[in-house]
Design a protein around this motif. Structure first.
Motif, PDB file in Angstrom:
ATOM      1  N   TRP A   1     -14.442  43.113   6.281  1.00  0.00           N
ATOM      2  CA  TRP A   1     -12.992  43.290   6.320  1.00  0.00           C
ATOM      3  C   TRP A   1     -12.298  41.940   6.209  1.00  0.00           C
ATOM      4  CZ3 TRP A   1      -8.538  41.954   8.792  1.00  0.00           C
ATOM      5  CH2 TRP A   1      -7.415  42.780   8.563  1.00  0.00           C
ATOM      6  N   GLN A   2     -12.825  40.936   6.894  1.00  0.00           N
ATOM      7  CA  GLN A   2     -12.247  39.588   6.805  1.00  0.00           C
ATOM      8  C   GLN A   2     -12.353  39.044   5.379  1.00  0.00           C
ATOM      9  OE1 GLN A   2     -10.576  37.737   9.003  1.00  0.00           O
ATOM     10  NE2 GLN A   2     -10.709  39.335  10.590  1.00  0.00           N
ATOM     11  N   ASP A   3     -13.440  39.385   4.705  1.00  0.00           N
ATOM     12  CA  ASP A   3     -13.620  38.958   3.315  1.00  0.00           C
ATOM     13  C   ASP A   3     -12.473  39.488   2.445  1.00  0.00           C
ATOM     14  OD1 ASP A   3     -14.697  37.948   0.990  1.00  0.00           O
ATOM     15  OD2 ASP A   3     -16.486  39.214   1.016  1.00  0.00           O
ATOM     16  N   PHE A   4     -12.203  40.796   2.542  1.00  0.00           N
ATOM     17  CA  PHE A   4     -11.105  41.370   1.768  1.00  0.00           C
ATOM     18  C   PHE A   4      -9.755  40.851   2.241  1.00  0.00           C
ATOM     19  CE2 PHE A   4     -14.109  44.416   0.074  1.00  0.00           C
ATOM     20  CZ  PHE A   4     -13.590  44.680  -1.187  1.00  0.00           C
ATOM     21  N   HIS A   5      -9.600  40.688   3.551  1.00  0.00           N
ATOM     22  CA  HIS A   5      -8.337  40.211   4.093  1.00  0.00           C
ATOM     23  C   HIS A   5      -8.006  38.810   3.579  1.00  0.00           C
ATOM     24  CE1 HIS A   5      -5.031  39.739   6.892  1.00  0.00           C
ATOM     25  NE2 HIS A   5      -5.591  38.661   7.418  1.00  0.00           N
ATOM     26  N   GLN A   6      -9.028  37.990   3.441  1.00  0.00           N
ATOM     27  CA  GLN A   6      -8.803  36.606   3.023  1.00  0.00           C
ATOM     28  C   GLN A   6      -8.799  36.435   1.504  1.00  0.00           C
ATOM     29  OE1 GLN A   6     -11.439  33.829   5.069  1.00  0.00           O
ATOM     30  NE2 GLN A   6     -11.384  35.098   6.934  1.00  0.00           N
ATOM     31  N   HIS A   7      -9.584  37.261   0.803  1.00  0.00           N
ATOM     32  CA  HIS A   7      -9.760  37.026  -0.631  1.00  0.00           C
ATOM     33  C   HIS A   7      -9.285  38.175  -1.513  1.00  0.00           C
ATOM     34  CE1 HIS A   7     -13.211  34.816   1.407  1.00  0.00           C
ATOM     35  NE2 HIS A   7     -12.426  33.840   0.956  1.00  0.00           N
ATOM     36  N   GLY A   8      -9.016  39.335  -0.904  1.00  0.00           N
ATOM     37  CA  GLY A   8      -8.597  40.479  -1.692  1.00  0.00           C
ATOM     38  C   GLY A   8      -9.717  41.120  -2.474  1.00  0.00           C
ATOM     39  N   ALA A   9     -10.934  40.690  -2.215  1.00  0.00           N
ATOM     40  CA  ALA A   9     -12.102  41.215  -2.928  1.00  0.00           C
ATOM     41  C   ALA A   9     -13.344  40.829  -2.138  1.00  0.00           C
ATOM     42  CB  ALA A   9     -12.177  40.652  -4.351  1.00  0.00           C
ATOM     43  N   MET A  10     -14.499  41.341  -2.550  1.00  0.00           N
ATOM     44  CA  MET A  10     -15.757  40.990  -1.889  1.00  0.00           C
ATOM     45  C   MET A  10     -16.322  39.724  -2.526  1.00  0.00           C
ATOM     46  SD  MET A  10     -19.243  43.240  -1.406  1.00  0.00           S
ATOM     47  CE  MET A  10     -20.659  42.519  -0.559  1.00  0.00           C
ATOM     48  N   TYR A  11     -16.286  38.642  -1.750  1.00  0.00           N
ATOM     49  CA  TYR A  11     -16.800  37.357  -2.214  1.00  0.00           C
ATOM     50  C   TYR A  11     -18.111  37.004  -1.535  1.00  0.00           C
ATOM     51  CZ  TYR A  11     -12.856  35.793  -5.053  1.00  0.00           C
ATOM     52  OH  TYR A  11     -11.919  35.653  -6.059  1.00  0.00           O
ATOM     53  N   TRP A  12     -18.282  37.401  -0.286  1.00  0.00           N
ATOM     54  CA  TRP A  12     -19.431  36.962   0.510  1.00  0.00           C
ATOM     55  C   TRP A  12     -20.651  37.840   0.243  1.00  0.00           C
ATOM     56  CZ3 TRP A  12     -15.865  37.020   5.373  1.00  0.00           C
ATOM     57  CH2 TRP A  12     -15.024  35.899   5.358  1.00  0.00           C
ATOM     58  N   ASP A  13     -21.809  37.228   0.321  1.00  0.00           N
ATOM     59  CA  ASP A  13     -23.066  37.960   0.187  1.00  0.00           C
ATOM     60  C   ASP A  13     -24.111  37.390   1.151  1.00  0.00           C
ATOM     61  OD1 ASP A  13     -23.471  35.551  -1.033  1.00  0.00           O
ATOM     62  OD2 ASP A  13     -24.234  36.380  -2.919  1.00  0.00           O
ATOM     63  N   TYR A  14     -23.712  37.270   2.422  1.00  0.00           N
ATOM     64  CA  TYR A  14     -24.625  36.765   3.440  1.00  0.00           C
ATOM     65  C   TYR A  14     -25.718  37.799   3.686  1.00  0.00           C
ATOM     66  CZ  TYR A  14     -20.577  33.751   4.267  1.00  0.00           C
ATOM     67  OH  TYR A  14     -19.512  32.880   4.126  1.00  0.00           O
ATOM     68  N   SER A  15     -26.940  37.337   3.755  1.00  0.00           N
ATOM     69  CA  SER A  15     -28.063  38.271   3.879  1.00  0.00           C
ATOM     70  C   SER A  15     -28.431  38.589   5.322  1.00  0.00           C
ATOM     71  CB  SER A  15     -29.302  37.712   3.159  1.00  0.00           C
ATOM     72  OG  SER A  15     -29.651  36.444   3.706  1.00  0.00           O
ATOM     73  N   VAL A  16     -28.071  37.715   6.262  1.00  0.00           N
ATOM     74  CA  VAL A  16     -28.499  37.905   7.647  1.00  0.00           C
ATOM     75  C   VAL A  16     -27.384  37.466   8.594  1.00  0.00           C
ATOM     76  CG1 VAL A  16     -30.189  37.280   9.418  1.00  0.00           C
ATOM     77  CG2 VAL A  16     -30.920  37.493   7.055  1.00  0.00           C
ATOM     78  N   ALA A  17     -27.202  38.228   9.687  1.00  0.00           N
ATOM     79  CA  ALA A  17     -26.309  37.829  10.775  1.00  0.00           C
ATOM     80  C   ALA A  17     -27.031  38.174  12.083  1.00  0.00           C
ATOM     81  CB  ALA A  17     -24.971  38.557  10.693  1.00  0.00           C
ATOM     82  N   PRO A  18     -27.734  37.208  12.691  1.00  0.00           N
ATOM     83  CA  PRO A  18     -28.554  37.518  13.866  1.00  0.00           C
ATOM     84  C   PRO A  18     -27.809  37.424  15.195  1.00  0.00           C
ATOM     85  CG  PRO A  18     -29.039  35.294  13.105  1.00  0.00           C
ATOM     86  CD  PRO A  18     -27.998  35.857  12.168  1.00  0.00           C
ATOM     87  N   ASN A  19     -28.221  38.268  16.143  1.00  0.00           N
ATOM     88  CA  ASN A  19     -27.910  38.149  17.565  1.00  0.00           C
ATOM     89  C   ASN A  19     -26.432  38.005  17.883  1.00  0.00           C
ATOM     90  OD1 ASN A  19     -28.632  38.033  20.283  1.00  0.00           O
ATOM     91  ND2 ASN A  19     -28.678  35.794  20.267  1.00  0.00           N
ATOM     92  N   GLY A  20     -25.621  38.975  17.452  1.00  0.00           N
ATOM     93  CA  GLY A  20     -24.194  38.897  17.752  1.00  0.00           C
ATOM     94  C   GLY A  20     -23.520  40.242  17.589  1.00  0.00           C
ATOM     95  N   ASN A  21     -22.189  40.190  17.556  1.00  0.00           N
ATOM     96  CA  ASN A  21     -21.381  41.375  17.248  1.00  0.00           C
ATOM     97  C   ASN A  21     -21.218  41.389  15.743  1.00  0.00           C
ATOM     98  OD1 ASN A  21     -19.684  43.573  17.304  1.00  0.00           O
ATOM     99  ND2 ASN A  21     -17.885  42.413  17.946  1.00  0.00           N
TER     100      ASN A  21
END
Length: 773
Positions: free
Chosen positions: A178-198
């Motif tokens: 959601w932050q990606d679209f909010h900031q860029h208006g499109a899907m820019y990010w392609d992070y593969s991993v987000a460990p140990n968090g919300n």
């Protein structure tokens, strides 16, 4: 590449405003909720444990993006009122998104069929894992076959029939989709991993139509296998099996004498009750598949716990709607989760682990009424020995603890209240008339029930107060009397209102109405009519859809005046459940109950879910708060749906579901008890001089008693009573007492003298006869 922004913002749950809830009736162990037109919390492998916050959608094209949840422009429907096959249509000027949601009867999988209409648009999924009931410590990962999350021994996989074109894992509020679209208006990010968090996962769907499978298992590999095998099995086949399972359960549910609207309401309400029953622990029924004000807090308990009170209310409704086996399963479950001393935990997970630690008298008494009702209906075969053992333990707890309850039915105050003492009296009588008790326990249970019933007004009825004079009535029942006190001369602390107190005589509630439903008092009793006049004046909130009632005056459980969510303090709002309780009284008092039933139905969401509370003030559009419409409290509330079923049954039959003929027959006319019972938690202040008096204790004791100011003291040894209690019977006339009895106790277990002198005033026999003539 790892996503930045560890560990993310503090987690919350989805809004408690649910459109509908559902599950499949089979081996699959998932329960889903729908709110704002998207998938909200999904529970697995028990309906006590939510595993995601939500699964939503973004529609986007060149220079345009829209999150369907925030647009909040959709329609929802089901195939039948009692089949939770959910169809959702989101409408926007640029697109239409059609969704259909169900659970796989054979696997731990939720399936969503989607179809996007619109030119040059793509569809994206937004998934917020909250594995093992918490948004903390989740691990998100984009895998070749879908979007995955892991935590401890739990995992999920979101797979698509046509696959994902790309995906990204991030931390909520920083690097999520959601932050990606909010900031860029499109899907820019392609992070593969987000460990140990919300964490949150986003995927771009490779096709504008297809199916999604959200699967749960103990490993990511297991979740992937379930998701892909469910997709491979075919949507239509799974859909048919889902419908067939519900059709076989609902059968031909047709309440005698009900209108078409009433029949549909009962069918939907019965579905809601069934959808809250656990699969691994049959009979375990949670209070709500929602978290009150969940979008503002991270409540690990929520309402997805078992309360024996709410469960029995639902069990009686299931029995009334023709589902005797479901009620039997519930009784078997309650037998298994009873504590050795006879009570049940305030609430507990489906596996029986306690959550909160409070003790409530009605939660010990109500399972006895369920057992007695099943016995009266001829549905207890095979359960009789276990039920008998359960009833004996429960009634021993009731007899030794009551009439005082450490907590009332709203889980707020200790003392004596009409609801708890009423169900306790009915349970004591039912234990005898239902054949569950034997020997000295029988005689004692009836004597105690008769005494408590005769003393209800002494504890919780007041006369000549300022409220009475103001509204032209003689007296009224109160919500509660504090421990060891009467309502006339005591104060009650107001929960969720800081240190505020209110005189007990000024605190009103609808608890007294259960005395009529149980048959302990008559609907035409002037005391009932007077109290009803007061609650209609002070607790009622009228809307064009019908009347609703607040729990009690100065309640603090609800949104603040400005609409902010309840945060430990607030203002109590109106409850559709209580419209049902008022409707029951209307039937028995010869009034029209339809306005109360209409109000309950009008409070429901698009999918027919009845909320715990509705807004009872001026509309606040920015917070989605409108008069007579749901607040941020629990929705659906199982108890409210059970109340609706029972109200329809009472309207069509004229007889409340909770009422046992033997109880009603015993108290059809007011009768004087054979003896008065004195105990420390509910002392007698005045008794008739000619009535035998039983001084009680939990263990053997010696009673020292004197008359009229400690004259002629004598020592008397206690004798065993029923339920392991001990007591001394006293005849004031034989002792020669004219005005009062004075006494104290010496306990044989080493405690010695209790260090307190007690006095009971004696009422002349002549005055008693005149008063009861």
């Amino acid at each position: 590449m790892n996503a930045p922004g560890w560990p993310g913002l503090s987690p919350t749950w989805a809004s408690s405003a649910k459109d509908i809830v559902g599950t499949a009736l089979g081996a699959g162990r998932v329960w889903y909720t729908i709110g704002y037109g998207i998938l909200n919390e999904v529970f697995w492998p028990s309906c006590s444990l939510p595993q995601i916050r939500d699964l939503g959608f973004i529609v986007a094209g060149d220079g345009f993006w829209s999150e369907v949840k925030r647009e909040n422009c959709y329609e929802i429907s089901t195939l039948e009122p009692d089949i939770p096959l959910v169809r959702i249509t989101h409408r926007h000027a640029r697109y239409m998104l059609e969704l259909e949601c169900l659970a796989d009867p054979s696997r731990d999988v939720v399936l969503i069929r989607y179809r996007l209409h619109g030119e040059d648009l793509k569809l994206y999924t937004l998934l917020a894992p909250h594995l093992e009931g918490s948004g903390y410590g989740n691990n998100a990962q984009v895998l070749p076959h879908g979007l995955a999350a892991m935590k401890g021994s739990s995992a999920l996989m979101l797979a698509a029939s046509h696959g994902f074109a790309r995906g990204s894992a991030g931390y909520v509020g920083v690097s999520d989709g959601w932050q990606d679209f909010h900031q860029h208006g499109a899907m820019y990010w392609d992070y593969s991993v987000a460990p140990n968090g919300n964490v949150a996962l986003m995927g771009e769907l490779a096709s504008g139509e297809g199916e999604l499978a959200l699967a749960f298992a103990n490993t990511a590999e297991g979740a992937q296998t379930l998701a892909l095998s469910s997709l491979a099995s075919g949507w239509e086949i799974i859909r048919e099996r889902f419908i067939d399972g519900w059709q076989r359960w609902t059968g031909e549910l047709d309440p005698p004498g009900a209108t078409d609207a009433q029949r549909d309401a009962v069918r939907r309400a019965a579905m809601v009750l069934k959808a809250h029953v656990d699969r691994a622990f049959p009979g375990a029924l949670v209070a709500s598949l929602s978290v009150p004000w969940g979008d503002t807090r991270d409540d690990p308990g929520g309402y997805h716990l078992v309360w024996s009170r709410d469960a029995v209310e639902a069990g009686l409704a299931l029995l009334a709607s023709g589902h005797a086996q479901a009620a039997r399963n519930m009784l078997a479950y309650l037998i298994a989760t009873q504590h050795p001393d006879g009570h049940w935990a305030q609430n507990f997970y489906c596996d029986g682990r306690p959550y909160w630690t409070g003790v409530q008298l009605d939660e010990a008494a109500l399972p006895v009424l369920l057992a007695a009702k099943l016995a009266d209906s001829g549905c207890l075969d095979g359960l009789q020995p276990q039920a008998t053992s359960m009833v004996r333990r429960a009634l021993q707890f009731v007899a030794r603890t009551g009439p005082f309850s450490p907590q009332d039915r709203w889980e707020e105050n200790a003392g004596i209240n009409p609801f708890s003492v009423g169900v306790s009296i009915a349970a004591l009588v039912a234990g005898v008339t239902g054949g569950f008790l034997e020997g000295s326990d029988c005689d004692y249970a009836l004597s105690l029930a008769d005494d408590w019933n005769a003393r209800i007004e002494a504890w919780v009825y007041v006369r000549g107060t300022a409220l009475d004079h103001q509204h032209g009535v003689h007296g009224h029942y109160v919500r509660i009397a504090p421990p060891g006190q009467t309502a006339q001369r005591s104060h009650v602390a107001l929960r969720n209102r800081g240190t505020e107190e209110l005189p007990a005589r000024d605190l009103l509630g609808l608890e007294y109405l259960y005395l009529v439903r149980l048959g302990l008092r008559q609907a035409n009793d002037p005391r009932m009519a007077d109290t009803t006049k007061l609650i209609d004046a002070l607790l009622r909130f009228d809307t064009p859809q019908g009347p609703y009632y607040r729990r009690y005056n100065e309640d603090g459980y609800g949104e603040h005046e400005d609409g902010r969510a309840f945060d430990g303090t607030g203002v109590g709002r109106a409850w559709p459940l209580l419209s049902g309780e008022r409707g029951h009284y209307a039937v028995l008092a010869g009034e029209d109950p339809q306005p109360y039933l209409d109000a309950m139905l009008a409070s429901a969401s698009q999918g027919g879910m009845i909320p715990e509370q509705v807004w009872d003030s001026e509309p606040i559009e920015a917070r989605h708060l409108f008069p007579g419409r749901p607040t941020g409290s629990a929705m659906p509330l199982v108890w409210a749906h059970a109340e609706l079923i029972k109200l329809v049954a009472t309207i069509t039959s004229g007889e409340p579901v909770e009422r046992l003929p033997a109880v009603a027959a015993r108290y059809r006319t007011s009768s004087t008890p054979a003896q008065a019972h004195w105990r420390e938690q509910a002392p007698c202040e005045v008794v008739d001089r000619g009535m035998p008096l039983l001084i009680e204790g939990e263990r053997p004791f010696q009673l020292r008693v004197g008359i009229d100011g400690w004259q002629k003291p004598v020592d008397l040894d206690s004798e065993p009573l029923g339920f392991g209690l001990h007591g001394v019977r006293i005849d004031a006339k034989q002792l020669g007492a004219l005005h009062a009895l004075d006494f104290t106790r010496h306990f044989a277990d080493g405690r010695g003298w209790e260090g307190h002198d007690w006095r009971i005033w004696l009422k002349p026999i002549l005055k008693h006869r005149q008063a009861t003539a």
